[in-house]
Motif scaffolding. Structure first.
Motif, mmCIF file in Angstrom:
data_model
loop_
_atom_site.group_PDB
_atom_site.id
_atom_site.type_symbol
_atom_site.label_atom_id
_atom_site.label_comp_id
_atom_site.label_asym_id
_atom_site.label_seq_id
_atom_site.Cartn_x
_atom_site.Cartn_y
_atom_site.Cartn_z
ATOM 1 N N TYR A 137 37.007 11.370 4.821
ATOM 2 C CA TYR A 137 37.121 12.612 4.989
ATOM 3 C C TYR A 137 37.701 12.984 6.382
ATOM 4 N N ASP A 138 38.481 14.262 6.280
ATOM 5 C CA ASP A 138 39.016 14.487 7.531
ATOM 6 C C ASP A 138 38.309 14.348 8.801
ATOM 7 N N GLY A 139 38.894 13.653 9.872
ATOM 8 C CA GLY A 139 38.335 13.427 11.064
ATOM 9 C C GLY A 139 37.159 12.437 11.215
ATOM 10 N N MET A 140 36.905 11.717 10.127
ATOM 11 C CA MET A 140 35.648 10.829 10.108
ATOM 12 C C MET A 140 36.179 9.402 10.129
ATOM 13 N N MET A 141 35.575 8.768 11.185
ATOM 14 C CA MET A 141 36.217 7.407 11.199
ATOM 15 C C MET A 141 35.315 6.471 10.504
ATOM 16 N N VAL A 142 36.134 5.444 9.662
ATOM 17 C CA VAL A 142 35.488 4.488 8.767
ATOM 18 C C VAL A 142 35.764 3.212 9.537
ATOM 19 N N ARG A 143 34.655 2.084 9.392
ATOM 20 C CA ARG A 143 34.948 0.904 9.966
ATOM 21 C C ARG A 143 35.052 -0.052 8.719
ATOM 22 N N GLY A 144 35.814 -1.098 8.892
ATOM 23 C CA GLY A 144 36.189 -2.179 7.811
ATOM 24 C C GLY A 144 36.220 -3.455 8.565
ATOM 25 N N LEU A 145 36.256 -4.488 7.384
ATOM 26 C CA LEU A 145 36.224 -5.978 8.065
ATOM 27 C C LEU A 145 36.798 -6.699 6.904
ATOM 28 N N LEU A 146 37.957 -7.502 6.976
ATOM 29 C CA LEU A 146 38.949 -8.111 5.740
ATOM 30 C C LEU A 146 39.103 -9.340 6.363
ATOM 31 N N ASN A 147 38.951 -10.149 5.499
ATOM 32 C CA ASN A 147 39.050 -12.026 5.613
ATOM 33 C C ASN A 147 40.372 -11.906 5.109
ATOM 34 N N ASP A 148 41.040 -13.394 5.453
ATOM 35 C CA ASP A 148 42.516 -13.771 4.949
ATOM 36 C C ASP A 148 42.654 -13.352 3.352
ATOM 37 N N THR B 274 45.330 6.777 11.498
ATOM 38 C CA THR B 274 45.389 6.033 12.758
ATOM 39 C C THR B 274 44.555 4.661 12.299
ATOM 40 N N PHE B 275 44.970 3.510 12.554
ATOM 41 C CA PHE B 275 44.530 2.303 12.111
ATOM 42 C C PHE B 275 44.428 1.636 13.562
ATOM 43 N N THR B 276 42.970 1.078 13.908
ATOM 44 C CA THR B 276 42.998 0.387 15.115
ATOM 45 C C THR B 276 42.161 -0.698 14.623
ATOM 46 N N LEU B 277 42.887 -2.066 15.563
ATOM 47 C CA LEU B 277 42.521 -3.211 15.145
ATOM 48 C C LEU B 277 41.439 -3.819 16.555
ATOM 49 N N PHE B 278 40.329 -3.980 16.336
ATOM 50 C CA PHE B 278 39.352 -4.351 17.276
ATOM 51 C C PHE B 278 39.387 -6.048 17.710
ATOM 52 N N ARG B 279 39.275 -6.198 18.918
ATOM 53 C CA ARG B 279 39.052 -7.557 19.309
ATOM 54 C C ARG B 279 37.962 -8.313 19.241
ATOM 55 N N ASP B 280 37.760 -9.476 18.726
ATOM 56 C CA ASP B 280 36.549 -10.322 18.926
ATOM 57 C C ASP B 280 37.060 -11.594 18.626
ATOM 58 N N GLU B 281 36.212 -12.646 18.575
ATOM 59 C CA GLU B 281 36.448 -14.104 18.735
ATOM 60 C C GLU B 281 37.421 -14.514 17.691
ATOM 61 N N ILE B 282 37.346 -14.015 16.398
ATOM 62 C CA ILE B 282 37.784 -14.391 15.322
ATOM 63 C C ILE B 282 39.421 -13.737 15.349
ATOM 64 N N SER B 283 39.525 -12.414 15.381
ATOM 65 C CA SER B 283 40.656 -11.709 15.501
ATOM 66 C C SER B 283 41.798 -11.858 16.635
ATOM 67 N N SER C 100 41.767 -19.549 9.901
ATOM 68 C CA SER C 100 41.077 -18.256 9.172
ATOM 69 C C SER C 100 40.946 -17.120 10.034
ATOM 70 N N THR C 101 41.250 -16.101 9.787
ATOM 71 C CA THR C 101 41.106 -14.876 10.447
ATOM 72 C C THR C 101 40.580 -13.613 9.915
ATOM 73 N N HIS C 102 40.257 -12.819 10.575
ATOM 74 C CA HIS C 102 39.882 -11.327 9.803
ATOM 75 C C HIS C 102 40.216 -10.331 10.440
ATOM 76 N N LEU C 103 40.230 -9.042 9.932
ATOM 77 C CA LEU C 103 40.616 -7.853 10.650
ATOM 78 C C LEU C 103 39.175 -7.023 10.832
ATOM 79 N N ASN C 104 39.031 -6.788 12.078
ATOM 80 C CA ASN C 104 37.967 -5.789 12.338
ATOM 81 C C ASN C 104 38.392 -4.389 12.734
ATOM 82 N N PHE C 105 38.377 -3.569 11.738
ATOM 83 C CA PHE C 105 39.132 -2.396 12.140
ATOM 84 C C PHE C 105 38.538 -1.077 11.889
#
Length: 311
Positions: A3-14, A36-45, A118-123
């Protein structure tokens, strides 16, 4: 469904893929959709961050007058990519703009990393066309905005206090309007808000004596030509919101760059030595602060515009 203006979070593996649906109606609105796609930093990513690889995003539009299999791949009009330095909570941000068409969009996000680890996307993913973007507190958000266009934001206020909007102009100049009335987006009850200027950024102090939603418009006054599309004159900025309790001391007037923000540097072979003076803090702030750590970052680029944008 997005929906317009609402942020969604996701997690993807290889090698994984996610699909997000978004409906664009025929109501009057901006002619451009901003994703707008933002990739967050964590130990795996962090492994992905070291590769300087951006995730793949595919945009498909389905015309409402045609059957669903007749999808059209949308080519963005602009696509900006920002890589954040180590220590930031973000790895990268991609902002994609493309023409608004009535019908259904599908945004396909895929992990394109093909390394040995192996990595993942925390976005997070945000789409904006008409409704305001609900921006969380203490979250940086970048945007490129053509002259004469608007970015619309909304902030949830759960008790009275002071909302401070920090604005960092990478290039160009912007103005801000704020109101608790959503009619601000219709051009009603919209008044420019005074901005204080300290060092290299501006901030707006907004006293809120209500609970509910505060609506904000950012508008570009002047900008520079887009290097990829000279027909677009735009500004680039970063916005961050902070909330202070009623009567709390705001630190902004008391924290200044040491030596007026002047730096010097010398280069010898492959070494670059940078000299600068640390922050200058007013005694009134020092008396109330304890256990605070300050971080300094240096940004190197081939042009002032690029370095200033990253900073």
């Amino acid at each position: 469904m997005m929906y317009d203006g609402m942020m969604v979070r996701g997690l993807l593996n290889d090698g994984e893929v996610d699909f997000y649906n978004y409906m664009s109606g025929s109501q009057p609105s901006n002619n451009t959709i901003k994703l707008t796609f933002t990739l967050f930093r964590d130990e795996i990513s962090q492994v992905l961050a070291d590769t300087n690889v951006f995730p793949g995003i595919l945009i498909i539009h389905f015309d409402p007058d045609l059957s669903l299999p007749n999808g059209e791949i949308i080519i963005p009009t602009t696509e900006d990519k920002i890589q954040f330095p180590e220590g930031s909570p973000y790895i990268s941000m991609q902002q994609i703009q493309f023409p608004r068409l009535a019908g259904r969009y599908i945004f396909i996000v895929r992990d394109d990393y093909s390394g040995d680890v192996s990595t993942h996307l925390n976005f997070s993913l945000v789409v904006n066309n008409f409704d305001p973007f609900f921006l969380p507190m203490n979250t940086d958000f970048h945007s490129r905005l053509p002259v004469g266009h608007q970015d619309r934001y909304a902030f949830h206020i759960d008790h009275p206090g002071t909302l401070v909007l920090e604005l960092f102009e990478c290039f160009g100049e912007i103005g801000l309007m704020a109101s608790p009335d959503p009619d601000i987006f219709l051009g009603e009850k919209a008044q420019l808000h005074d901005l204080d200027f300290i060092e290299n950024y501006k901030f707006a102090r907004i006293n809120v004596n209500f609970t509910g939603t505060l609506y904000v418009i950012i508008q570009t006054w002047w900008g520079v030509e887009d290097t990829a599309n000279p027909n677009i004159v735009e500004a680039m900025y970063k916005i961050r919101a902070r909330f202070y309790e009623t009567g709390a001391m705001l630190p902004y007037p008391y924290i200044k760059a040491g030596n007026g923000g002047k730096t010097s540097w010398t280069q010898n072979d492959k070494n670059l030595d940078i000299k600068f003076t640390g922050l200058s803090l007013d005694q009134a702030v020092l008396d109330k602060l304890s256990g605070v750590t300050y971080y300094y970052e240096a940004f190197l680029a081939h042009s002032f515009r690029v370095a200033h944008s990253l900073a």
